[in-house]
Design a protein around this motif. Structure first.
Motif, PDB file in Angstrom:
ATOM      1  N   PRO A  62       0.816  -1.233   0.000  1.00  0.00           N
ATOM      2  CA  PRO A  62       0.000   0.000   0.000  1.00  0.00           C
ATOM      3  C   PRO A  62       0.845   1.277   0.000  1.00  0.00           C
ATOM      4  CG  PRO A  62      -0.776  -1.535   1.672  1.00  0.00           C
ATOM      5  CD  PRO A  62       0.513  -2.074   1.158  1.00  0.00           C
ATOM      6  N   ALA A  63       2.062   1.216   0.609  1.00  0.00           N
ATOM      7  CA  ALA A  63       2.925   2.398   0.638  1.00  0.00           C
ATOM      8  C   ALA A  63       3.335   2.785  -0.781  1.00  0.00           C
ATOM      9  CB  ALA A  63       4.156   2.133   1.487  1.00  0.00           C
ATOM     10  N   LEU A  64       3.604   1.753  -1.589  1.00  0.00           N
ATOM     11  CA  LEU A  64       3.985   1.980  -2.987  1.00  0.00           C
ATOM     12  C   LEU A  64       2.827   2.601  -3.768  1.00  0.00           C
ATOM     13  CD1 LEU A  64       6.309   1.333  -5.077  1.00  0.00           C
ATOM     14  CD2 LEU A  64       4.992  -0.701  -5.633  1.00  0.00           C
ATOM     15  N   GLU A  65       1.607   2.094  -3.471  1.00  0.00           N
ATOM     16  CA  GLU A  65       0.410   2.608  -4.136  1.00  0.00           C
ATOM     17  C   GLU A  65       0.201   4.084  -3.783  1.00  0.00           C
ATOM     18  OE1 GLU A  65      -3.191   0.563  -3.125  1.00  0.00           O
ATOM     19  OE2 GLU A  65      -4.282   1.469  -4.795  1.00  0.00           O
ATOM     20  N   LYS A  66       0.373   4.414  -2.488  1.00  0.00           N
ATOM     21  CA  LYS A  66       0.184   5.796  -2.040  1.00  0.00           C
ATOM     22  C   LYS A  66       1.222   6.710  -2.699  1.00  0.00           C
ATOM     23  CE  LYS A  66      -0.669   8.664   1.897  1.00  0.00           C
ATOM     24  NZ  LYS A  66      -0.082   9.117   3.127  1.00  0.00           N
ATOM     25  N   GLN A  67       2.486   6.224  -2.749  1.00  0.00           N
ATOM     26  CA  GLN A  67       3.554   7.022  -3.349  1.00  0.00           C
ATOM     27  C   GLN A  67       3.301   7.243  -4.835  1.00  0.00           C
ATOM     28  OE1 GLN A  67       5.945   8.571  -1.513  1.00  0.00           O
ATOM     29  NE2 GLN A  67       6.282   9.617  -3.451  1.00  0.00           N
TER      30      GLN A  67
END
Lengths: 138, 68
Positions: A62-67
């Motif tokens: 999810p961190a990658l998606e947010k970034q």
């Protein structure tokens, strides 16, 4: 533009459909249609698979998606993208005119030259339309 | 336009990444703002000012361009 996963699934199906349909155009006259369908289909499949893999990785992280979302909506990135597109468009219009002159030099059929000139004119008319539209909006 | 973004951020002990996350922009945008390579939109300038609880004028310094 960031699209949903379902969009790429539909694109993948269309791509497979295009390649499947190309098998029905196997005589000499319709062979160019088959070639075009294979090209379009392969393009759609490639693009869909890459984007689906990206979506899968983002879903796992999810961190990658947010970034990725932040990078996409970042105002500097938007400005860079728009500037690059505008400059690429400007260069393309002169390439189109160059192609028009080449078609004259190689004595290509008149309709080819006219088609290229029409594309050049359409580019300018779209530009004028968008200038007028944005002048009203802003 | 000059700005005191880097100075203020360092004073508050905030990393570029943290500021970028809080403002929902990329870290590269913060770097470009600090280097003066990029001028923010009025919305981002307000967001930055609100984040540091300061006014826009305290962070961004407008300088008139000198005629050639």
């Amino acid at each position: 533009m960031l699209k949903k996963r379902s969009f790429y699934v539909v694109m993948l199906i269309i791509g497979v459909g295009c390649i499947g349909t190309s098998f029905f155009f196997n005589d000499t006259i319709t062979k160019p249609i088959a070639g075009s369908l294979i090209g379009i289909g392969a393009g759609f499949i490639g693009m869909s698979i890459v984007n689906l893999i990206m979506k899968h990785m983002e879903r796992k992280n999810p961190a990658l998606e947010k970034q990725s979302l932040i990078d996409f909506n970042d105002e500097r990135n938007i400005s860079i993208r728009n500037r690059a597109k505008a400059e690429a468009g400007d260069i393309t219009q002169w390439l189109i005119m160059g192609i028009a002159y080449i078609t004259i030099l190689i004595s290509a059929p008149l309709w080819v030259t006219l088609a290229v000139v029409i594309v050049f004119l359409i580019y300018h008319f779209i530009g004028l339309y968008l200038i007028s539209k944005y002048q009203k909006e802003m | 336009m000059k700005n005191r973004l880097e100075e203020i951020r360092r004073q508050r002990g905030i990393k570029q990444e943290e500021l970028a996350t809080a403002l929902e922009v990329s870290r590269q945008t913060i770097g470009s703002l600090e280097n003066g390579r990029y001028n923010p939109s009025i919305l981002l300038a307000f967001k930055i000012a609100l984040f540091f609880d300061m006014t826009i004028e305290e962070i961004f310094i407008y300088e008139e361009e000198k005629p050639c």
